[in-house]
Design an enzyme around this catalytic site. Sequence first.
Site, PDB file in Angstrom:
ATOM      1  N   THR A 132       0.819  -1.218   0.000  1.00 15.31           N
ATOM      2  CA  THR A 132       0.000   0.000   0.000  1.00 15.31           C
ATOM      3  C   THR A 132       0.855   1.272   0.000  1.00 15.31           C
ATOM      4  O   THR A 132       2.006   1.251   0.468  1.00 15.31           O
ATOM      5  CB  THR A 132      -0.901  -0.012   1.255  1.00 15.31           C
ATOM      6  N   ASP A 133       0.251   2.365  -0.475  1.00 19.60           N
ATOM      7  CA  ASP A 133       0.940   3.661  -0.410  1.00 19.60           C
ATOM      8  C   ASP A 133       1.034   4.172   1.029  1.00 19.60           C
ATOM      9  O   ASP A 133       1.789   5.102   1.317  1.00 19.60           O
ATOM     10  CB  ASP A 133       0.232   4.704  -1.294  1.00 19.60           C
ATOM     11  N   GLU A 134       0.237   3.555   1.938  1.00 22.02           N
ATOM     12  CA  GLU A 134       0.192   4.068   3.315  1.00 22.02           C
ATOM     13  C   GLU A 134       1.525   3.881   4.038  1.00 22.02           C
ATOM     14  O   GLU A 134       1.763   4.530   5.055  1.00 22.02           O
ATOM     15  CB  GLU A 134      -0.969   3.425   4.081  1.00 22.02           C
ATOM     16  N   TYR A 158      -1.778  -0.521  11.034  1.00 28.30           N
ATOM     17  CA  TYR A 158      -1.907  -1.192   9.730  1.00 28.30           C
ATOM     18  C   TYR A 158      -0.710  -0.879   8.837  1.00 28.30           C
ATOM     19  O   TYR A 158      -0.030  -1.787   8.342  1.00 28.30           O
ATOM     20  CB  TYR A 158      -3.213  -0.758   9.037  1.00 28.30           C
ATOM     21  N   LYS A 162       2.308  -3.299   7.389  1.00 32.04           N
ATOM     22  CA  LYS A 162       2.549  -3.507   5.954  1.00 32.04           C
ATOM     23  C   LYS A 162       3.986  -3.106   5.599  1.00 32.04           C
ATOM     24  O   LYS A 162       4.653  -3.781   4.799  1.00 32.04           O
ATOM     25  CB  LYS A 162       1.552  -2.704   5.101  1.00 32.04           C
TER      26      LYS A 162
HETATM   27  P1  NAD Z   1      -9.377  -7.468   2.411  1.00 27.74           P
HETATM   28  O1  NAD Z   1      -9.331  -7.242   3.894  1.00 27.74           O
HETATM   29  O2  NAD Z   1     -10.653  -7.228   1.683  1.00 27.74           O
HETATM   30  O3  NAD Z   1      -8.930  -8.969   2.080  1.00 27.74           O
HETATM   31  C1  NAD Z   1      -7.903  -9.625   2.763  1.00 27.74           C
HETATM   32  C2  NAD Z   1      -8.055 -11.123   2.544  1.00 27.74           C
HETATM   33  O4  NAD Z   1      -6.980 -11.779   3.199  1.00 27.74           O
HETATM   34  C3  NAD Z   1      -9.369 -11.681   3.140  1.00 27.74           C
HETATM   35  O5  NAD Z   1      -9.963 -12.564   2.212  1.00 27.74           O
HETATM   36  C4  NAD Z   1      -8.900 -12.428   4.374  1.00 27.74           C
HETATM   37  O6  NAD Z   1      -9.728 -13.538   4.704  1.00 27.74           O
HETATM   38  C5  NAD Z   1      -7.512 -12.870   3.950  1.00 27.74           C
HETATM   39  N1  NAD Z   1      -6.611 -13.111   5.093  1.00 27.74           N
HETATM   40  C6  NAD Z   1      -6.451 -12.333   6.190  1.00 27.74           C
HETATM   41  N2  NAD Z   1      -5.531 -12.894   7.016  1.00 27.74           N
HETATM   42  C7  NAD Z   1      -5.093 -14.026   6.402  1.00 27.74           C
HETATM   43  C8  NAD Z   1      -4.139 -15.024   6.743  1.00 27.74           C
HETATM   44  N3  NAD Z   1      -3.455 -14.962   7.898  1.00 27.74           N
HETATM   45  N4  NAD Z   1      -3.931 -16.038   5.884  1.00 27.74           N
HETATM   46  C9  NAD Z   1      -4.641 -16.128   4.723  1.00 27.74           C
HETATM   47  N5  NAD Z   1      -5.560 -15.227   4.366  1.00 27.74           N
HETATM   48  C10 NAD Z   1      -5.784 -14.178   5.186  1.00 27.74           C
HETATM   49  O7  NAD Z   1      -8.192  -6.570   1.835  1.00 27.74           O
HETATM   50  P2  NAD Z   1      -8.042  -5.917   0.383  1.00 27.74           P
HETATM   51  O8  NAD Z   1      -8.564  -4.542   0.437  1.00 27.74           O
HETATM   52  O9  NAD Z   1      -8.507  -6.867  -0.641  1.00 27.74           O
HETATM   53  O10 NAD Z   1      -6.442  -5.800   0.311  1.00 27.74           O
HETATM   54  C11 NAD Z   1      -5.649  -6.870  -0.218  1.00 27.74           C
HETATM   55  C12 NAD Z   1      -4.192  -6.478  -0.142  1.00 27.74           C
HETATM   56  O11 NAD Z   1      -3.979  -5.275  -0.875  1.00 27.74           O
HETATM   57  C13 NAD Z   1      -3.708  -6.199   1.286  1.00 27.74           C
HETATM   58  O12 NAD Z   1      -2.418  -6.712   1.419  1.00 27.74           O
HETATM   59  C14 NAD Z   1      -3.718  -4.687   1.392  1.00 27.74           C
HETATM   60  O13 NAD Z   1      -2.727  -4.245   2.293  1.00 27.74           O
HETATM   61  C15 NAD Z   1      -3.373  -4.300  -0.040  1.00 27.74           C
HETATM   62  N6  NAD Z   1      -3.886  -2.991  -0.481  1.00 27.74           N
HETATM   63  C16 NAD Z   1      -5.192  -2.650  -0.307  1.00 27.74           C
HETATM   64  C17 NAD Z   1      -5.653  -1.424  -0.772  1.00 27.74           C
HETATM   65  C18 NAD Z   1      -7.111  -1.022  -0.639  1.00 27.74           C
HETATM   66  O14 NAD Z   1      -7.459   0.121  -0.972  1.00 27.74           O
HETATM   67  N7  NAD Z   1      -8.014  -1.917  -0.222  1.00 27.74           N
HETATM   68  C19 NAD Z   1      -4.769  -0.550  -1.422  1.00 27.74           C
HETATM   69  C20 NAD Z   1      -3.428  -0.938  -1.580  1.00 27.74           C
HETATM   70  C21 NAD Z   1      -3.002  -2.171  -1.113  1.00 27.74           C
HETATM   71  P1  TYD Z   2     -10.854   3.870   4.368  1.00 26.52           P
HETATM   72  O1  TYD Z   2     -11.813   3.400   3.339  1.00 26.52           O
HETATM   73  O2  TYD Z   2     -10.960   3.283   5.739  1.00 26.52           O
HETATM   74  O3  TYD Z   2      -9.378   3.709   3.763  1.00 26.52           O
HETATM   75  P2  TYD Z   2      -7.937   4.229   4.335  1.00 26.52           P
HETATM   76  O4  TYD Z   2      -8.092   4.662   5.740  1.00 26.52           O
HETATM   77  O5  TYD Z   2      -7.099   3.007   4.192  1.00 26.52           O
HETATM   78  O6  TYD Z   2      -7.519   5.359   3.439  1.00 26.52           O
HETATM   79  O7  TYD Z   2     -11.026   5.434   4.504  1.00 26.52           O
HETATM   80  C1  TYD Z   2     -10.819   6.310   3.417  1.00 26.52           C
HETATM   81  C2  TYD Z   2     -10.875   7.721   3.947  1.00 26.52           C
HETATM   82  O8  TYD Z   2     -12.218   7.999   4.386  1.00 26.52           O
HETATM   83  C3  TYD Z   2     -10.001   7.959   5.166  1.00 26.52           C
HETATM   84  O9  TYD Z   2      -9.460   9.281   5.080  1.00 26.52           O
HETATM   85  C4  TYD Z   2     -10.948   7.831   6.339  1.00 26.52           C
HETATM   86  C5  TYD Z   2     -12.250   8.361   5.764  1.00 26.52           C
HETATM   87  N1  TYD Z   2     -13.497   7.774   6.322  1.00 26.52           N
HETATM   88  C6  TYD Z   2     -14.527   8.618   6.749  1.00 26.52           C
HETATM   89  O10 TYD Z   2     -14.437   9.859   6.688  1.00 26.52           O
HETATM   90  N2  TYD Z   2     -15.680   8.032   7.227  1.00 26.52           N
HETATM   91  C7  TYD Z   2     -15.805   6.670   7.324  1.00 26.52           C
HETATM   92  O11 TYD Z   2     -16.877   6.197   7.806  1.00 26.52           O
HETATM   93  C8  TYD Z   2     -14.741   5.822   6.869  1.00 26.52           C
HETATM   94  C9  TYD Z   2     -14.862   4.321   6.936  1.00 26.52           C
HETATM   95  C10 TYD Z   2     -13.605   6.427   6.366  1.00 26.52           C
END
Ligand code: NAD
Ligand code: TYD
Length: 351
Positions: A132-134, A158, A162
């Site tokens: 992630t960019d975070e 988080y 990561k």
């Molecule tokens: P998500 O929480 O929707 O999915 C995570 C999946 O991993 C789930 O299916 C969960 O059951 C599985 N999981 C959790 N712990 C596990 C373990 N110990 N062993 C096996 N499986 C396990 O998350 P997402 O949003 O789909 O993100 C997927 C990846 O992409 C993550 O690594 C996250 O850091 C990264 N990512 C997410 C975003 C975003 O905006 N959602 C952006 C950049 C990177």
């Molecule tokens: P989120 O979807 O939790 O992603 P991330 O924190 O990983 O960026 O949140 C996106 C942005 O929206 C973040 O700045 C937090 C804000 N947010 C709200 O303002 N209200 C909400 O109910 C949630 C879930 C997030």
Amino acid sequence: MILVTGGAGFIGANFVLDWLAVNDEPVITLDKLTYAGNVENLHSLQNDPRHTLVQGDIGDRDLVAQLLATHQPRAVINFAAESHVDRSIHGPGDFIQTNIVGTFNLLEAVRGYWSGLAATEKAAFRFLHVSTDEVYGSLAKDDPAFTESNHIEPNSPYSASKAASDHLVRAWHHTYGLPVLTTNCSNNYGPYHFPEKLIPLLIVNSLAGKPLPVYGDGQQIRDWLYVKDHCSAIRRVLEAGRLGETYNVGGWNEKANLEIVHTVCSLLDELRPRADGQPYKEQITYVTDRPGHDRRYAIDARKLESELGWKPAETFETGIRKTVLWYLDNSDWVAHVQSGAYREWVQKQYA
Ligand code: NAD
Ligand code: TYD
């Protein structure tokens, strides 16, 4: 074939579905099926011989070693993680366990398998870590977007977990020669997004007549990418990325949270107007800010674009419309997630 960890989650499921839509190479999905893992996301592959789902933990080294030995994948794509910042604030333990200890065990199992491969398979093997960019921390208003050489300055449990996993992946390359690739992507949105994250929460709460919670002043900025564009970027990095390199993935779509809220409200006003004729923005409610809330993320994706020729297919306007329409068309999926029925379905299906 490829092994996809976390393939029942939001991005992983989109990746598996897209992978099998564009080619026939089989996929093994390894997923622990936490609250965020939903087998219904992969329902359309239930009878597809190209797909196998295994319920298990990336931290279970014996299980992973056995899966690798049995299926002999040419690549492992690691999506598995605890991913929700707010949950990491309330309970960081699971984040340390899966994102750090789990990634370590996964790397060790993969290293054991990779070391034993014949020379050609060994050279062709890839471990792609999805991050992630975070991990780069927070930007001030006028700072340039994150590049791959930015300092790593995570601010939440988080992002710190990561960042630690990214460091482990890097070290396994430099120390042991494991052929790794890492992607650091901005915020994703699209189908199958668990409705506790901002965009799906807004859609679901709007339709249910519930408040739309905006943290703090709503002026925090995120850089949004349609999930299928993230998936195409991962496929491209897997295909042609340089070993040991990190690639930022983003769509140049910086938006303040309040702008996102207004966009979703306007789309719903158009596509599913409220029965009383009032605009959905009436449901906006300002709530206490998240502790340590990062102010701004922005991704500079020029390395991926210039080295590997990747470009996103969606603009924010086309992607957000598709997303709202998907949620309107998939009210059963939302209802099952909200009622927890998808868990019962898993028990029935995989008993
Ligand atoms: P998500 O929480 O929707 O999915 C995570 C999946 O991993 C789930 O299916 C969960 O059951 C599985 N999981 C959790 N712990 C596990 C373990 N110990 N062993 C096996 N499986 C396990 O998350 P997402 O949003 O789909 O993100 C997927 C990846 O992409 C993550 O690594 C996250 O850091 C990264 N990512 C997410 C975003 C975003 O905006 N959602 C952006 C950049 C990177
Ligand atoms: P989120 O979807 O939790 O992603 P991330 O924190 O990983 O960026 O949140 C996106 C942005 O929206 C973040 O700045 C937090 C804000 N947010 C709200 O303002 N209200 C909400 O109910 C949630 C879930 C997030």
